[in-house]
Design a protein around this motif. Structure first.
Motif, PDB file in Angstrom:
ATOM      1  N   LYS A 191       0.846  -1.186   0.000  1.00 35.88           N
ATOM      2  CA  LYS A 191       0.000   0.000   0.000  1.00 35.88           C
ATOM      3  C   LYS A 191       0.887   1.244   0.000  1.00 35.88           C
ATOM      4  CE  LYS A 191      -3.602   2.249   2.758  1.00 35.88           C
ATOM      5  NZ  LYS A 191      -2.923   3.564   2.741  1.00 35.88           N
ATOM      6  N   ALA A 208     -10.811   2.862   2.329  1.00 36.35           N
ATOM      7  CA  ALA A 208     -10.484   1.461   2.599  1.00 36.35           C
ATOM      8  C   ALA A 208     -11.456   0.857   3.605  1.00 36.35           C
ATOM      9  CB  ALA A 208      -9.055   1.360   3.121  1.00 36.35           C
ATOM     10  N   THR A 210     -10.140  -1.145  -1.221  1.00 36.62           N
ATOM     11  CA  THR A 210     -10.003   0.296  -1.364  1.00 36.62           C
ATOM     12  C   THR A 210     -10.963   0.734  -2.459  1.00 36.62           C
ATOM     13  OG1 THR A 210      -7.673   0.267  -0.714  1.00 36.62           O
ATOM     14  CG2 THR A 210      -8.460   2.215  -1.866  1.00 36.62           C
TER      15      THR A 210
END
Length: 363
Positions: free
Chosen positions: A102, A159, A168
């Protein structure tokens, strides 16, 4: 991003990851505190799941092949021009890190800027700024002025914890404008991102759900469906789509394939042919100022100590530096609230349509 890194991303199509026991225990401990449907935007994730760059920079993945949008802008036939825009949109998804990672959540006021040098000698510029923190909103602007191409957009990621996966939801939009074609506009929405297998099984990053590309002035729409792999069947990273006349529903082209490898297109009266082959297209590298020339809140400089920690696998340092950045943002927010001050973005302004509009580069 260097040419070497672009090549690495192109060749690495494995987006699965097996966590080490210690890291898995940390994830399990975090998840045990969550309920299904929890908004993860206020949850601090462990450092080892981070991709070493900001979301503001990650957005540039979709500008990795600018020659495709230049080709689109020079195509005279409206239907074929729309096809070329679809090709450009689909060309950037393959640029991704290995495993399930991420990007850094940008802090308020953070910005990223870069330029591109195209093979025809023209230049492109990109700038993105974090214009809101809660809710998170990233505004961006990309231009190829010599070709009359301007791309604006906003990313509103949200998210959510879904059990054995996290999603997400990619709200927001991308808008491509061809100024030399009477400001012809293409409106684009993005698919969502899923991290699967966070409780059991292999972790894998997937794109899923619907995405659209629409050109109102030519009555054309492309409806794309990014497929996630089923438990027993299916294929990772597949996508199917149809290019239609929006008013009649007439299907003009069909798109299919694997977006990490090769995509295909089939017309009404033609056989299936290659649409975009990842192995045959090189990324155009970003040109970014050295860290010493960057302002303190430019993405690469702001997160440089976190990035260095991740690169050296010093997770303690990376975590401490990440915590310092996040705590500083909380303190600055608290001061503004106490003094009744309103924060104003530097490069974008909220217009009457409730969209962030680029105002230019200012000192």
């Amino acid at each position: 991003m260097s040419k070497k890194n672009c090549k690495q991303f192109e060749e690495d199509n494995d987006s699965t990851e097996v966590l080490e026991d210690g890291n898995h225990s940390i994830i399990m401990g975090l998840i045990s505190q969550l309920r299904k449907g929890t908004d993860l935007s206020r949850v601090t994730l462990p450092t080892f799941v981070l991709e070493p760059r900001s979301l503001l920079e990650k957005i540039t993945d979709f500008m990795s092949h600018p020659e495709l949008v230049v080709k689109a802008s020079k195509t005279t036939d409206p239907v074929q021009r729309f096809v070329e825009v679809c090709r450009f949109f689909l060309s950037g998804w393959h640029v991704k890190p290995k495993g399930v990672k991420k990007p850094y959540n940008p802090v308020l006021g953070e910005f990223f800027r870069c330029e591109y040098q195209l093979q025809d000698g023209s230049k492109a510029m990109y700038i993105a700024e974090q214009v809101s923190h809660h809710p998170p909103v990233s505004a961006y602007y990309y231009s190829l002025p010599e070709h009359g191409i301007f791309i604006t957009g906003e990313a509103h990621p949200k998210a959510k914890f879904l059990g054995n996966s996290a999603a997400t939801i990619m709200k927001g939009y991308t808008r491509i404008t061809f100024s030399e074609l009477k400001n012809e506009i293409y409106e684009i929405t993005n698919p969502n991102v899923y991290a699967r297998g966070i409780l059991f099984g292999k972790m894998v990053m997937e794109m899923g759900d619907q995405s659209t590309i629409r050109c109102p002035s030519t009555d054309l729409i492309c409806e794309l469906d990014f497929k996630t792999k089923g438990f027993f069947s299916g294929q990772y990273h597949s996508v199917i789509g149809k290019i239609k006349r929006q008013s009649t529903g007439e299907v003009l082209h069909e798109i299919s394939g694997v977006w990490t490898q090769e995509l295909f297109i089939k017309g009404k009266s033609s056989s299936k042919q290659s649409f975009f082959n990842v192995s045959k297209h090189k990324c155009i590298p970003k040109l970014v100022e050295p860290l010493d020339n960057q302002e303190w809140n430019e993405s690469r400089k702001l997160w440089s100590k976190v990035t260095a920690g991740l690169a050296s696998k010093d997770m303690d340092t990376a975590t401490n530096e990440k915590t310092f950045i996040e705590n500083r943002q909380r303190e600055e927010t608290a001061v503004r609230q106490k003094e009744g001050l309103q924060w104003h973005s530097r490069f974008f302004i909220l217009n009457q349509k409730d969209e962030y509009e680029f105002t230019g580069i200012k000192g």
